[in-house]
Design a protein around this motif. Structure first.
Motif, PDB file in Angstrom:
ATOM      1  N   ASP A  52       0.824  -1.204   0.000  1.00  0.00           N
ATOM      2  CA  ASP A  52       0.000   0.000   0.000  1.00  0.00           C
ATOM      3  C   ASP A  52       0.862   1.259   0.000  1.00  0.00           C
ATOM      4  OD1 ASP A  52       0.816  -0.755   2.628  1.00  0.00           O
ATOM      5  OD2 ASP A  52      -0.627   0.651   3.483  1.00  0.00           O
ATOM      6  N   SER A  55       3.982  -0.152  -3.288  1.00  0.00           N
ATOM      7  CA  SER A  55       3.493  -0.831  -4.485  1.00  0.00           C
ATOM      8  C   SER A  55       4.462  -1.936  -4.886  1.00  0.00           C
ATOM      9  CB  SER A  55       3.271   0.197  -5.601  1.00  0.00           C
ATOM     10  OG  SER A  55       2.600  -0.365  -6.690  1.00  0.00           O
ATOM     11  N   ARG A 113       4.703   2.758 -12.864  1.00  0.00           N
ATOM     12  CA  ARG A 113       3.370   2.905 -12.256  1.00  0.00           C
ATOM     13  C   ARG A 113       3.483   2.970 -10.729  1.00  0.00           C
ATOM     14  NH1 ARG A 113       1.853  -0.281 -16.791  1.00  0.00           N
ATOM     15  NH2 ARG A 113       2.176  -2.261 -15.706  1.00  0.00           N
ATOM     16  N   CYS A 116       4.721   6.397  -9.743  1.00  0.00           N
ATOM     17  CA  CYS A 116       3.683   7.428  -9.864  1.00  0.00           C
ATOM     18  C   CYS A 116       2.692   7.366  -8.709  1.00  0.00           C
ATOM     19  CB  CYS A 116       2.954   7.289 -11.202  1.00  0.00           C
ATOM     20  SG  CYS A 116       3.947   7.806 -12.619  1.00  0.00           S
ATOM     21  N   ARG A 117       2.393   6.167  -8.218  1.00  0.00           N
ATOM     22  CA  ARG A 117       1.494   6.052  -7.067  1.00  0.00           C
ATOM     23  C   ARG A 117       2.136   6.680  -5.830  1.00  0.00           C
ATOM     24  NH1 ARG A 117      -0.243   1.221  -9.831  1.00  0.00           N
ATOM     25  NH2 ARG A 117       1.481  -0.049  -9.056  1.00  0.00           N
ATOM     26  N   ARG A 120       2.175  10.502  -6.311  1.00  0.00           N
ATOM     27  CA  ARG A 120       0.818  11.044  -6.154  1.00  0.00           C
ATOM     28  C   ARG A 120       0.497  11.272  -4.681  1.00  0.00           C
ATOM     29  NH1 ARG A 120      -3.722  13.346  -6.628  1.00  0.00           N
ATOM     30  NH2 ARG A 120      -5.620  12.347  -7.398  1.00  0.00           N
ATOM     31  N   ARG A 121       1.086  10.420  -3.828  1.00  0.00           N
ATOM     32  CA  ARG A 121       0.830  10.530  -2.390  1.00  0.00           C
ATOM     33  C   ARG A 121       1.573  11.714  -1.772  1.00  0.00           C
ATOM     34  NH1 ARG A 121       1.910   5.433  -1.219  1.00  0.00           N
ATOM     35  NH2 ARG A 121       3.998   5.820  -0.426  1.00  0.00           N
ATOM     36  N   ASN A 216      -0.800   4.663 -15.049  1.00  0.00           N
ATOM     37  CA  ASN A 216      -1.825   4.049 -14.212  1.00  0.00           C
ATOM     38  C   ASN A 216      -3.224   4.340 -14.741  1.00  0.00           C
ATOM     39  OD1 ASN A 216      -0.547   2.708 -11.791  1.00  0.00           O
ATOM     40  ND2 ASN A 216       0.393   4.730 -11.573  1.00  0.00           N
ATOM     41  N   HIS A 244      -4.750  -1.622  -6.231  1.00  0.00           N
ATOM     42  CA  HIS A 244      -4.298  -0.304  -5.801  1.00  0.00           C
ATOM     43  C   HIS A 244      -5.421   0.730  -5.786  1.00  0.00           C
ATOM     44  CE1 HIS A 244      -0.205  -1.757  -5.959  1.00  0.00           C
ATOM     45  NE2 HIS A 244      -0.409  -2.199  -7.185  1.00  0.00           N
ATOM     46  N   TYR A 245      -6.506   0.499  -6.541  1.00  0.00           N
ATOM     47  CA  TYR A 245      -7.505   1.553  -6.685  1.00  0.00           C
ATOM     48  C   TYR A 245      -8.942   1.118  -6.384  1.00  0.00           C
ATOM     49  CZ  TYR A 245      -3.704   4.078  -8.977  1.00  0.00           C
ATOM     50  OH  TYR A 245      -2.515   4.695  -9.249  1.00  0.00           O
ATOM     51  N   ASN A 320      -4.685   4.665  -2.021  1.00  0.00           N
ATOM     52  CA  ASN A 320      -4.191   5.485  -3.127  1.00  0.00           C
ATOM     53  C   ASN A 320      -5.316   6.339  -3.705  1.00  0.00           C
ATOM     54  OD1 ASN A 320      -1.403   4.540  -3.474  1.00  0.00           O
ATOM     55  ND2 ASN A 320      -2.347   2.578  -3.932  1.00  0.00           N
ATOM     56  N   PRO A 323      -5.467   7.839 -10.025  1.00  0.00           N
ATOM     57  CA  PRO A 323      -4.315   8.392 -10.745  1.00  0.00           C
ATOM     58  C   PRO A 323      -4.706   9.586 -11.609  1.00  0.00           C
ATOM     59  CG  PRO A 323      -5.084   6.418 -11.848  1.00  0.00           C
ATOM     60  CD  PRO A 323      -5.881   6.528 -10.574  1.00  0.00           C
TER      61      PRO A 323
END
Length: 587
Positions: A52, A55, A113, A116-117, A120-121, A216, A244-245, A320, A323
């Motif tokens: 989490d 990733s 990917r 990027c996760r 993004r956080r 993503n 993840h989503y 998450n 994206p």
């Protein structure tokens, strides 16, 4: 069954062996990060298997603060690491492995990917690392190429400028690596093993891949369409985009439940409601561009035991956000932060490096194998636990690293306590004296009986809350500080940054060394550590030292506890030709 060198090999047995070797490799990486982070004064948390958070970059997550920083959330930096141990290092990393979006060990798409996760956080990413025992195939991946023009012998004299440009573009390698081995690195660098570190060189081909098919948002949109058309795998596995989503798809009103495990697009999502999140809006746009029918799409996700689509699996799990479309800045950041560390020591070599380059700084050479094995066993056991809350904090790391020192110190303490012990009143009086001593870097206790006073000091210091725990202070003989190598080790121990003071109590059993002999043990510690580093010297004599806080101590019968008072009274002596006890004489 498969064949190797003429022998049959059980593939299941081989897989089990590979997994075991990989687990040991990861345990050694955890141990390496722990020891070297402590050595460099970092306050840190080491996390493991937190998909989490990391990733596909979660074999090791190093959350740390640089020395001197205050403990605020803005100061935390992160290094995300994925370990790939290859037994057969002749099998080198190919361009095909890097380019394929197949979820395998060296797939750049998978790691982009994941990156990027994390980005993004909003984490402060120092770097994301692929750490492997193998190397790149030099015939397949270009390393440290300054320009990608055709070599002179390939150019034709009559080639026009346009044709040459087209030829150059066509022949340009899709993946080029810049060698950054000479840049600063305090953890993943070894004296006895030459490793190399590389960054990807940015180019248009890679940028195009990352901003579109590898992103993503593209993969999620594609998976939703396939699921609605009953063409894709809708299981929420930990290697799937839904893993993840799936929570944010419901929370951000992209989909809504119809019954049990059946879903449809949320009414707000279909209407492109203004209240939608940026991620939901951009996902809707991507779906529309791909021709998705938002009105009639329905999804069915298999029900798993103890797991519900759209619900967090663990209370601590980080969710998450949906994206966003990849920007050029995202790509630039990835190229700057994504690092390969290759030619790492294999599982067998690693232990020797930990012993000879790291553990040797804290233990005599003869003890390093035992201490290294213990630390590896503990980290391997911890690393094998999959519970979400696992972490190793720097303070726990110090206890783990110095366990052997703590054992020796405790053993010596028990030896001293066999000779004498004191009552509560005596310990309370010494505790008052210690308050002044512990405010100073080096202090002195002079006494006719250093070993006995040492017992009183230990009993008193343990009354303080910060010193109740085993390993919160150390006690040693002065003779163990005479050898230069021993002194180096104690200097390294006292330099370790800790939340607490860790005093060193030095007992001069027979000698009376100069106090200046101990000043260098903490002289070059950083200011914060130096304030917490304390040495209390207990030696024979009754003279005060100039500039050194000194207290005197003498042992009296009334200070002994009942057991040792009785022991004194039961001692026998010869008096006027008779054998009597001390108690008889007192009476």
């Amino acid at each position: 069954m498969s064949e190797s060198r003429g022998k049959k090999v059980d593939t299941k047995q081989q897989l089990s062996s590979d997994l075991s070797i990989g687990a040991m490799f990861e345990a050694k990486l955890l141990t390496l990060f722990c020891i070297r982070a402590l050595e460099n004064g970092y306050i840190f948390e080491l996390l493991k298997e937190r998909k989490d958070l990391g990733s596909r970059l979660d074999d090791l997550i190093f959350k740390y603060q640089l020395p001197g920083n205050t403990s605020t959330s803005q100061d935390w930096q992160y290094r995300y690491l994925q370990a790939k141990h290859r037994q057969d290092t002749s099998k080198m990393i190919s361009k095909e492995e890097l380019e394929n979006d197949d979820g395998k060990d060296f797939s750049l798409a998978k790691y982009f990917r994941a990156f990027c996760r994390i980005l993004r956080r909003g984490d402060n990413i120092q770097d994301c690392i692929i750490c492997t025992t193998t190397d790149f195939d030099p015939n397949d991946v270009v390393i440290d190429t300054k320009d990608c023009n055709l070599p002179p012998h390939q150019a034709q004299a009559d080639t026009t400028a346009t044709e040459a440009a087209e030829a150059t573009k066509a022949s340009q390698p899709k993946i080029t690596l810049n060698d950054i081995t000479d840049q600063d690195e305090v953890i993943l660098k070894f004296e006895s093993k030459k490793t190399s570190r590389y960054k990807l060189k940015q180019n248009e081909y890679m940028q195009e891949k990352m901003m579109n098919e590898w992103s993503n948002i593209h993969v999620l949109a594609k998976a939703l369409i396939a699921c609605a058309n009953k063409e894709g795998d809708s299981r929420v596995r930990d290697d799937s985009i839904f893993f993840h989503y799936h929570v944010s798809l419901l929370e951000e009103k992209v989909i809504e439940k119809i019954i049990r495990n059946e879903f449809q697009f949320h009414d707000h999502f279909k209407k492109n409601d203004d209240t939608l999140s940026d991620g939901a809006k951009q996902l809707r746009q991507t779906l529309t561009e791909k021709g998705a029918n938002l009105e009639n799409c329905k999804f069915k996700f298999p029900v798993h035991q103890n797991f519900e689509f759209g619900q967090k699996k663990e209370r601590e799990q980080i969710v998450n956000k949906l994206p966003l479309k990849v920007t050029e800045e995202d790509v630039k950041t990835f190229f700057n932060k994504f690092i390969f560390v290759v030619n790492m020591p294999n599982e067998a070599e690693f232990k020797n490096i930990l012993q000879t380059e790291d553990m040797i700084k804290y233990y005599p050479k003869i003890e390093c194998p035992t201490q290294t094995s213990y630390m590896l066993d503990v980290t391997k056991e911890m690393a094998s636990k999959k519970d979400l809350g696992y972490k190793l904090k720097s303070e726990d790391g110090i206890r783990l690293l110095l366990r052997g020192i703590t054992i020796v110190s405790s053993k010596y303490k028990k030896e001293l306590e066999k000779e004498v012990q004191f009552n509560e009143d005596a310990c309370n009086k010494m505790a008052i004296k210690l308050s002044d001593l512990l405010d100073n870097k080096i202090s002195l206790i002079v006494t006719p009986t250093p070993k006995h006073t040492a017992v009183k000091v230990v009993s008193s210091i343990q009354k303080r809350p910060e010193y109740k725990e085993n390993g919160s202070f150390f006690i040693t003989k002065s003779i163990d500080l005479e050898d230069n190598e021993d002194r180096k080790r104690w200097k390294n121990i006292l330099k370790l940054k800790s939340e607490f003071h860790r005093p060193l109590i030095v007992v001069c059993e027979k000698d009376t060394p100069e106090l200046s002999n101990y000043e260098d043990l903490i002289s070059d510690s950083d200011e914060q550590t130096a304030k917490k580093s304390k040495i209390i010297i207990i030696r024979d004599g009754n003279a005060y030292e100039n500039g050194i806080v000194t207290v005197k101590d003498e042992i009296t019968y009334g200070e002994l506890n009942e057991k040792f008072q009785n022991a004194v009274l039961e001692k026998t002596i010869t008096f006027q030709g008779k054998t009597l006890t001390v108690g008889d004489l007192v009476e």
